[in-house]
Design an enzyme around this catalytic site. Structure first.
Site, PDB file in Angstrom:
ATOM      1  N   LYS B 103      -0.272  -3.870   6.586  1.00  0.00           N
ATOM      2  CA  LYS B 103       0.980  -4.475   6.150  1.00  0.00           C
ATOM      3  C   LYS B 103       1.852  -4.588   7.386  1.00  0.00           C
ATOM      4  O   LYS B 103       2.196  -3.588   8.003  1.00  0.00           O
ATOM      5  CB  LYS B 103       1.652  -3.607   5.085  1.00  0.00           C
ATOM      6  N   GLY B 164      14.917  -0.020   0.427  1.00  0.00           N
ATOM      7  CA  GLY B 164      15.618   1.188  -0.008  1.00  0.00           C
ATOM      8  C   GLY B 164      16.962   0.953  -0.663  1.00  0.00           C
ATOM      9  O   GLY B 164      17.651   1.910  -1.013  1.00  0.00           O
ATOM     10  N   ALA B 191      10.187  -4.357  -1.350  1.00  0.00           N
ATOM     11  CA  ALA B 191      11.483  -3.929  -0.801  1.00  0.00           C
ATOM     12  C   ALA B 191      12.660  -4.241  -1.703  1.00  0.00           C
ATOM     13  O   ALA B 191      12.821  -5.340  -2.220  1.00  0.00           O
ATOM     14  CB  ALA B 191      11.750  -4.535   0.582  1.00  0.00           C
ATOM     15  N   GLY B 192      13.461  -3.227  -1.893  1.00  0.00           N
ATOM     16  CA  GLY B 192      14.738  -3.414  -2.560  1.00  0.00           C
ATOM     17  C   GLY B 192      14.717  -3.302  -4.061  1.00  0.00           C
ATOM     18  O   GLY B 192      15.760  -3.406  -4.706  1.00  0.00           O
ATOM     19  N   ASN B 213       8.711   1.912  -3.090  1.00  0.00           N
ATOM     20  CA  ASN B 213       8.627   3.257  -2.501  1.00  0.00           C
ATOM     21  C   ASN B 213       9.844   4.063  -2.966  1.00  0.00           C
ATOM     22  O   ASN B 213       9.717   4.903  -3.852  1.00  0.00           O
ATOM     23  CB  ASN B 213       8.574   3.195  -0.977  1.00  0.00           C
TER      24      ASN B 213
END
Lengths: 391, 268
Positions: B103, B164, B191-192, B213
């Site tokens: 990635k 995050g 993401a996000g 994550n």
């Protein structure tokens, strides 16, 4: 080294071998000597070598902060350890009373921790508050959960003048403290020798080797990351890299450690004696012991500056890197391998100074029970889940 | 969108990818992965090892732990700000994990961690030419994404919001446009995301998967949240295949109203 060449002490209650002169190793050796045992303490590094987690640590004792976002278990251990620290310090003070100049009393502060956040990290502060509520609701320790509350404006400034005008609000975690670990480790070393213990510096030693000799009634392995390949417990033992810095600045006074909320790891500024401050620590899933990286140094230094710009003039005295010995669930363990007379204490991870007394006393209770000698002053074992047999 | 997730010719039964950073303990990480059963688990290499490749026999127990989970690992180049570092990190990852999957994260701004699309294009090309299966973390810029496809990317990982931030998809128009204009590329929103409903939403738009994550690791109960995300991804995927009802501005009664006089049945 040929262990058979170490002279025995026939008048002692028992012959113990302790592996690793870190925090646990020194505490165990000292306590066993106090109880009348003979102790051989084996340490890989040289006497002047201050590497290792015990030396690098900021030596915080933070039951609430260390439970937030993780588990109450750590805080429950910490709260149980606090009175034992008091007992230990009293013992140390009386043992060194005859030589006060060489053995100044060990700095121990219990004035709570103040938790602050950079204005951009307000969300982190709200999140931390929610995590503290969670800790309070899930707390199961015999002692009550320590109190915490918000401090704002005047109230905050009067508690911590250095922060006046810099932070609108903070969270006070009561009951938290810190210790001067460097002084403690040195004093323990002095007392171990004074009580007749033998410290074998620069002496690599394996548990297996000592088991073969059968000269020891008990072998206590406190090697931390050094025990990685010989860990008999369940799962892997790994090192988690941490970097800290120590600075000197006369112009700023802090009454207690400040914890600055950070998105990736807990960051503390701990005021130490002689106008020194320890800032740390990073948490990196790596077993690399090389010196602090530029990025980590920048993060730690900017944290200092964010708390008070006066730190710009602080002089950097030292930086340390160490590996926190950590098990999969981040909990400590005492592995009791009776057939081999072996006890392995490990996995204290980032909680060393917070929980060592209760872990050490629990291990001593187990060893004492087996050797039929009173080694611990614990009336019972409040944390039976610390113990496990070999996997 | 195919019923199973297909990336560079390999199919996966789950459409959820999980990042492995910032969990309270490895035990929690292990349980979260067990509870979500993701297609792949990502791992950052940059801060795990010194700048040189590890010597044989030197183990990193965190990496060993991840390998013991028996889930395909997707190393990432998190923390890389330039092409050379990203390529070196990718090579290290290939050696360490014996995998061609990477990635690619190449960041241009420290605060938003926004991908630097200008650098991403040559970096992707270099890695693809070298045999890597590149999953690039990218913005939702259609033209820049098209360039990545032109150099050979068969999959893209456009952001929903800054890493995050937990905000969920900030630019639905741009994401839906990407889906419409790149129908043959596997698109995984990365993401996000903060809530399972965010994940369900992008799956309902026809995306091929999501990667989360912080949404899991920073939640109050990562094990439960991991399962919630797995359910949400499945639910969004099923909804997309089922074909959602048409959206209207006016009420349309689901029961017939034959007995209502015609002048009451005006639809304006």
């Amino acid at each position: 080294m040929d262990t058979l060449s170490i002279p025995t002490s026939p008048n002692r209650a028992a012959n113990l071998a302790v592996l690793g002169a870190g925090l646990c190793g020194r505490l165990i050796a000292w306590r066993a000597l106090q109880a009348g045992c003979a102790v051989d303490l084996f340490e890989l590094r040289a006497q002047e070598d201050e590497r290792g987690a015990a030396f690098a640590a900021a030596a915080m004792i933070s039951p609430l902060a260390e439970s937030a976002g993780t588990e109450c278990f750590f805080g429950e251990l910490g709260v149980a350890a606090l009175p034992i620290w008091q007992t230990y310090l009293a013992h140390l003070a009386s043992a060194t009373a005859s030589q006060p100049k060489n053995n100044p009393s060990i700095f121990f502060q219990q004035a709570g921790t103040l938790v602050v956040a950079h204005p951009r990290d307000r969300a982190l502060q709200q999140n931390f508050w929610a995590q503290l509520q969670e800790v309070r609701s899930k707390w199961q320790g015999a002692d009550p959960c320590p109190a915490f509350f918000r401090l704002e404006g005047e109230a905050l400034s009067s508690q911590e003048p250095a922060l006046s005008g810099r932070f609108n609000s903070a969270i006070m975690l009561t009951g938290e403290g810190q210790i001067d670990n460097l002084a403690l480790l040195l004093q323990l070393q002095t007392l171990i020798l004074a009580l007749g213990g033998n410290i074998h510096w620069q002496t690599p030693m394996s548990a297996n080797e000592l088991i073969q000799t059968s000269r020891y009634s008990a072998i206590i392995d406190c090697r931390g990351v050094g025990a990685k390949t010989q860990w008999r417990g369940n799962g892997n033992l790994r090192g988690v890299r941490g970097e800290v810095m120590r600075v000197h600045l006369p112009e700023i006074s802090l009454n207690r450690p400040i914890r600055l909320l950070h998105p990736r790891y807990p960051l503390y500024i701990a005021p130490k004696p002689h106008q020194e401050f320890v800032i740390g620590a990073t948490v990196i899933e790596s077993e690399d012991e090389s010196p602090i990286s530029v990025q980590s140094a920048m993060e730690l230094q900017s944290a200092l500056y964010a708390v008070h710009p006066g730190f710009a003039e602080a002089r950097i005295l030292a930086q340390k890197t160490a590996l926190r010995p950590t098990l999969e669930d981040h909990r400590p363990r005492i592995i009791v391998d009776l057939p081999h007379r072996l006890w392995q204490i490990n996995g204290l991870s980032r909680h060393g100074y917070m929980i060592a007394p209760i872990v050490v006393e629990s291990a001593l209770a187990s060893i004492g029970q087996n050797l039929k000698i009173p080694l611990s002053f614990l009336p019972s074992l409040p944390f039976p889940t610390l113990f496990a047999t070999p996997a | 969108m195919q019923p199973s997730l297909t990336l560079y010719g390999r199919t996966f039964s789950s459409h959820l990818l999980l990042g492995s950073a910032q969990y309270p303990s490895l035990t929690v990480l292990r349980s979260a992965i067990a509870s979500a059963q993701p297609a792949m688990v990502t791992v950052a290499l940059r801060r795990l090892h010194p700048a040189t490749a590890p010597s044989p026999g030197e183990e990193n127990h965190f990496l060993q732990f991840l390998q013991s989970l028996a889930i395909p690992l997707l190393p990432n180049t998190a923390g890389c700000y330039d092409i050379d570092t990203a390529i070196t990190t990718a090579h290290m990852a290939r050696e360490l994990f014996n995998t061609e999957w990477i990635k690619l994260e190449l960041i241009g701004d420290a605060y938003t961690l926004q991908p630097d699309m200008e650098k991403m294009i040559p970096a992707c090309k270099a890695l693809l030419d070298d045999g890597f299966k590149v999953l690039p973390y990218c913005t939702d810029d259609l033209i820049a994404c098209r360039r990545l496809v032109e150099v050979g990317c068969l999959a893209l990982m456009p952001w929903a919001a800054p890493i995050g931030s937990g905000k969920g998809p900030l630019n639905p128009f741009a994401l839906k446009l990407l889906r419409a204009r790149l129908p043959d590329i596997a698109l995984i929103v990365d993401a996000g995301l903060g809530l399972p409903s965010h994940a369900a939403q992008v799956m309902e738009w026809g995306f091929d998967g999501v990667l989360v994550n912080s949404a899991v690791s920073a939640s109050g109960d990562p094990v439960a949240m991991a399962r919630a995300f797995a359910l949400a991804v499945e639910s969004g995927k099923e909804a997309y295949h089922a074909g959602a009802m048409p959206e209207r501005d006016l009420a349309v009664a689901s029961t017939p109203t034959l007995d209502t006089p015609f002048w009451q049945q005006a639809t304006h």
